[in-house]
Design a protein around this motif. Structure first.
Motif, PDB file in Angstrom:
ATOM      1  N   LEU A 258       0.919  -1.312  -0.332  1.00 19.32           N
ATOM      2  CA  LEU A 258      -0.359  -0.445   0.069  1.00 19.32           C
ATOM      3  C   LEU A 258       0.436   1.225   0.016  1.00 19.32           C
ATOM      4  N   ARG A 259       1.580   1.548   1.082  1.00 17.13           N
ATOM      5  CA  ARG A 259       3.262   2.532   1.477  1.00 17.13           C
ATOM      6  C   ARG A 259       3.062   2.545  -0.194  1.00 17.13           C
ATOM      7  N   ALA A 260       3.874   1.106  -1.579  1.00 16.01           N
ATOM      8  CA  ALA A 260       4.400   1.478  -2.092  1.00 16.01           C
ATOM      9  C   ALA A 260       3.275   2.171  -3.368  1.00 16.01           C
ATOM     10  N   ILE A 261       1.836   1.998  -3.480  1.00 11.93           N
ATOM     11  CA  ILE A 261       1.187   2.508  -4.708  1.00 11.93           C
ATOM     12  C   ILE A 261       0.714   3.680  -4.592  1.00 11.93           C
ATOM     13  N   VAL A 262       0.729   3.909  -2.978  1.00 10.86           N
ATOM     14  CA  VAL A 262       0.054   5.533  -3.112  1.00 10.86           C
ATOM     15  C   VAL A 262       1.345   6.268  -3.427  1.00 10.86           C
ATOM     16  N   CYS A 263       2.807   5.730  -3.128  1.00 16.39           N
ATOM     17  CA  CYS A 263       4.101   6.921  -2.702  1.00 16.39           C
ATOM     18  C   CYS A 263       4.223   6.526  -4.583  1.00 16.39           C
ATOM     19  N   TYR A 264       4.117   5.519  -5.262  1.00 14.24           N
ATOM     20  CA  TYR A 264       4.205   5.870  -6.987  1.00 14.24           C
ATOM     21  C   TYR A 264       3.030   7.155  -7.435  1.00 14.24           C
ATOM     22  N   ILE A 265       1.894   6.634  -6.890  1.00 19.76           N
ATOM     23  CA  ILE A 265       0.619   7.821  -7.858  1.00 19.76           C
ATOM     24  C   ILE A 265       1.077   9.132  -7.194  1.00 19.76           C
ATOM     25  N   ALA A 266       1.463   9.657  -5.877  1.00 20.11           N
ATOM     26  CA  ALA A 266       2.108  10.942  -5.697  1.00 20.11           C
ATOM     27  C   ALA A 266       3.176  11.229  -6.013  1.00 20.11           C
ATOM     28  N   CYS A 267       4.348  10.626  -7.103  1.00 18.12           N
ATOM     29  CA  CYS A 267       4.824  10.730  -7.628  1.00 18.12           C
ATOM     30  C   CYS A 267       4.755  11.317  -8.528  1.00 18.12           C
ATOM     31  N   LEU A 268       3.773  10.415  -9.321  1.00 25.26           N
ATOM     32  CA  LEU A 268       3.632  10.319 -10.984  1.00 25.26           C
ATOM     33  C   LEU A 268       2.693  11.828 -11.344  1.00 25.26           C
ATOM     34  N   THR A 269       2.381  12.164  -9.789  1.00 23.09           N
ATOM     35  CA  THR A 269       1.445  12.988 -10.497  1.00 23.09           C
ATOM     36  C   THR A 269       2.310  14.143  -9.860  1.00 23.09           C
ATOM     37  N   ASN A 270       3.047  14.429  -8.819  1.00 18.45           N
ATOM     38  CA  ASN A 270       4.128  14.960  -8.677  1.00 18.45           C
ATOM     39  C   ASN A 270       3.128  15.885  -7.832  1.00 18.45           C
ATOM     40  N   GLU A 271       2.476  15.231  -6.606  1.00 19.75           N
ATOM     41  CA  GLU A 271       1.698  15.352  -5.418  1.00 19.75           C
ATOM     42  C   GLU A 271       2.178  15.371  -4.425  1.00 19.75           C
ATOM     43  N   VAL A 272       3.958  14.797  -4.433  1.00 20.77           N
ATOM     44  CA  VAL A 272       4.331  14.154  -3.195  1.00 20.77           C
ATOM     45  C   VAL A 272       4.337  14.436  -2.291  1.00 20.77           C
ATOM     46  N   TRP A 273       3.612  15.452  -1.462  1.00 24.13           N
ATOM     47  CA  TRP A 273       3.257  16.097  -0.337  1.00 24.13           C
ATOM     48  C   TRP A 273       2.370  14.439   0.140  1.00 24.13           C
ATOM     49  N   VAL A 274       1.717  14.035  -0.635  1.00 26.71           N
ATOM     50  CA  VAL A 274       0.701  13.299  -0.798  1.00 26.71           C
ATOM     51  C   VAL A 274       0.731  12.565   0.617  1.00 26.71           C
ATOM     52  N   TYR A 275       2.269  11.665  -0.098  1.00 29.48           N
ATOM     53  CA  TYR A 275       2.608  10.005   0.568  1.00 29.48           C
ATOM     54  C   TYR A 275       2.584  10.594   2.016  1.00 29.48           C
ATOM     55  N   PRO A 276       3.634  11.643   2.545  1.00 27.15           N
ATOM     56  CA  PRO A 276       3.719  11.558   3.661  1.00 27.15           C
ATOM     57  C   PRO A 276       2.481  11.902   4.401  1.00 27.15           C
ATOM     58  N   LEU A 277       1.724  12.528   3.959  1.00 28.87           N
ATOM     59  CA  LEU A 277       0.662  12.454   4.563  1.00 28.87           C
ATOM     60  C   LEU A 277      -0.256  11.445   4.982  1.00 28.87           C
ATOM     61  N   PHE A 278      -0.503  11.245   3.693  1.00 30.99           N
ATOM     62  CA  PHE A 278      -0.933   9.669   3.978  1.00 30.99           C
ATOM     63  C   PHE A 278      -0.303   8.554   5.357  1.00 30.99           C
ATOM     64  N   GLU A 279       1.127   8.979   4.956  1.00 27.45           N
ATOM     65  CA  GLU A 279       1.517   7.913   6.370  1.00 27.45           C
ATOM     66  C   GLU A 279       1.257   8.373   7.960  1.00 27.45           C
ATOM     67  N   ILE A 280       0.731   9.986   7.338  1.00 29.37           N
ATOM     68  CA  ILE A 280       0.618  10.447   8.930  1.00 29.37           C
ATOM     69  C   ILE A 280      -1.016  10.022   9.444  1.00 29.37           C
ATOM     70  N   ILE A 281      -1.723  10.387   8.802  1.00 32.33           N
ATOM     71  CA  ILE A 281      -3.593  10.265   9.279  1.00 32.33           C
ATOM     72  C   ILE A 281      -3.928   9.190   8.261  1.00 32.33           C
ATOM     73  N   ILE A 282      -3.231   7.905   7.783  1.00 30.57           N
ATOM     74  CA  ILE A 282      -4.139   6.293   7.582  1.00 30.57           C
ATOM     75  C   ILE A 282      -3.698   5.741   7.526  1.00 30.57           C
ATOM     76  N   MET A 283      -2.096   5.815   7.948  1.00 30.46           N
ATOM     77  CA  MET A 283      -1.435   4.569   8.018  1.00 30.46           C
ATOM     78  C   MET A 283      -1.160   4.652   9.665  1.00 30.46           C
ATOM     79  N   SER A 284      -1.220   5.695  10.240  1.00 32.82           N
ATOM     80  CA  SER A 284      -1.759   5.564  11.849  1.00 32.82           C
ATOM     81  C   SER A 284      -2.739   5.541  12.459  1.00 32.82           C
TER      82      SER A 284
END
Length: 306
Positions: A258-284
């Motif tokens: 799940l981490r990798a998929i969200v990271c891929y999407i965030a980087c490919l769309t150039n919205e990389v802030w989404v990945y650490p924020l997803f980690e902090i909110i959803i994964m937590s």
């Protein structure tokens, strides 16, 4: 084909603890690589070292904003994950398990994501915070440090702990890597002061790792101590597994895919802030739920035993 399926099944830790994407995608490809490397007499540790370099290079690619570099990073991280799956499958099928192998296996994923978080922090540094005209600046380092050190690390370690606990009750000690801080400390103290550098390094860090897991699971520690002192009732074991099994999906979600998929999407769309924020909110949020449910299960079973 039937022989391949039998080998694939034998390479799983257990059906309870394998994620759907791993069962149908990562593990079959990993097994093909494992059979190839095994035929070439390549040791699993060499594959793990290869995965470290692949994952670290993948992380560097995510620093760039263009599509080409991000696609390269995505492919490299997938290859690193295949190698990580391969070394574990090779070790289980061939019995080539070593102390250095265990140390490298735990170290590899940490290296991948360290490079990924650093790359994202650097990439965000000069970008604007969404919906504002303010640059991230030092805030990018704060965001990625919180996501990596305060969220990702404890989530991964507790997920691994719960998985090993489940395997222990499912398969016994021989089918699990469930260890204790006390045992690792005793092994460390028994090692010679000179000539056992790697052993001392491993057991010193592994003891701390076990200690951090045990500190966060007081209800399980009480239950497990009571269980070890009891007659180990089979019905109680089945009830524990029934309560633990639904939580295995969270241990899978909180590891790699799940981490990798969200990271891929965030980087490919150039919205990389989404990945650490997803980690902090959803994964937590998943981590808190998993931890609460597991502790409640252990508390309930402990009271019944008491």
């Amino acid at each position: 084909m039937s022989n391949f399926k039998a080998l694939l099944q034998a390479s799983f830790k257990s059906n309870d603890t394998e994620e759907w994407l791993d069962v149908h995608f990562t593990r079959p490809i990993g097994l093909v690589f494992a059979l190839l490397w095994n035929r070439l007499n390549v040791h699993p540790n060499a594959i793990t070292i290869l995965s470290i370099f692949l994952g670290a290079t993948a992380g560097c690619m995510f620093y760039y904003t263009d599509l080409q570099h991000n696609l390269i990073g995505m492919v490299l991280l997938m290859l690193a994950n295949f190698c990580d799956s391969t070394d574990g499958q090779m070790a289980r099928l061939s019995g080539k398990k070593t102390l250095i192998g265990r140390m490298l296996d735990g170290f590899s994923g940490d290296v991948w994501f360290f490079f990924i978080y650093v790359a994202i922090a650097l990439r965000l540094y000069h970008q604007q915070i969404p919906f504002t005209d303010v640059h991230w600046g030092i805030g990018s380092w704060v965001l990625c440090s919180v996501a990596g050190f305060l969220c990702h690390a404890p989530q991964s370690s507790l997920s691994d702990y719960y998985r090993q606990i489940h395997l222990f009750f499912l398969k016994g000690k021989e089918g699990s890597e469930l260890d204790s801080y006390q045992k690792q400390t005793e092994i460390l103290k028994a090692l010679p002061k000179h000539g056992a550098f790697w052993d001392r390094l491993f057991y010193s860090n592994y003891a701390k790792y076990c200690h951090s897991q045990e500190k966060r699971t007081p209800a399980f520690q009480k239950f497990f101590m009571k269980w070890n002192a009891s007659s180990k009732d089979d019905e109680l074991r089945r009830r524990f597994l029934a309560g633990s099994r639904p939580l295995m999906k969270y241990t899978n979600l909180l590891t790699f895919n799940l981490r990798a998929i969200v990271c891929y999407i965030a980087c490919l769309t150039n919205e990389v802030w989404v990945y650490p924020l997803f980690e902090i909110i959803i994964m937590s949020a998943m981590y808190v739920h998993m931890h609460h449910e597991h502790e409640q299960l252990c508390e309930q079973l402990y009271k019944e035993m008491a």
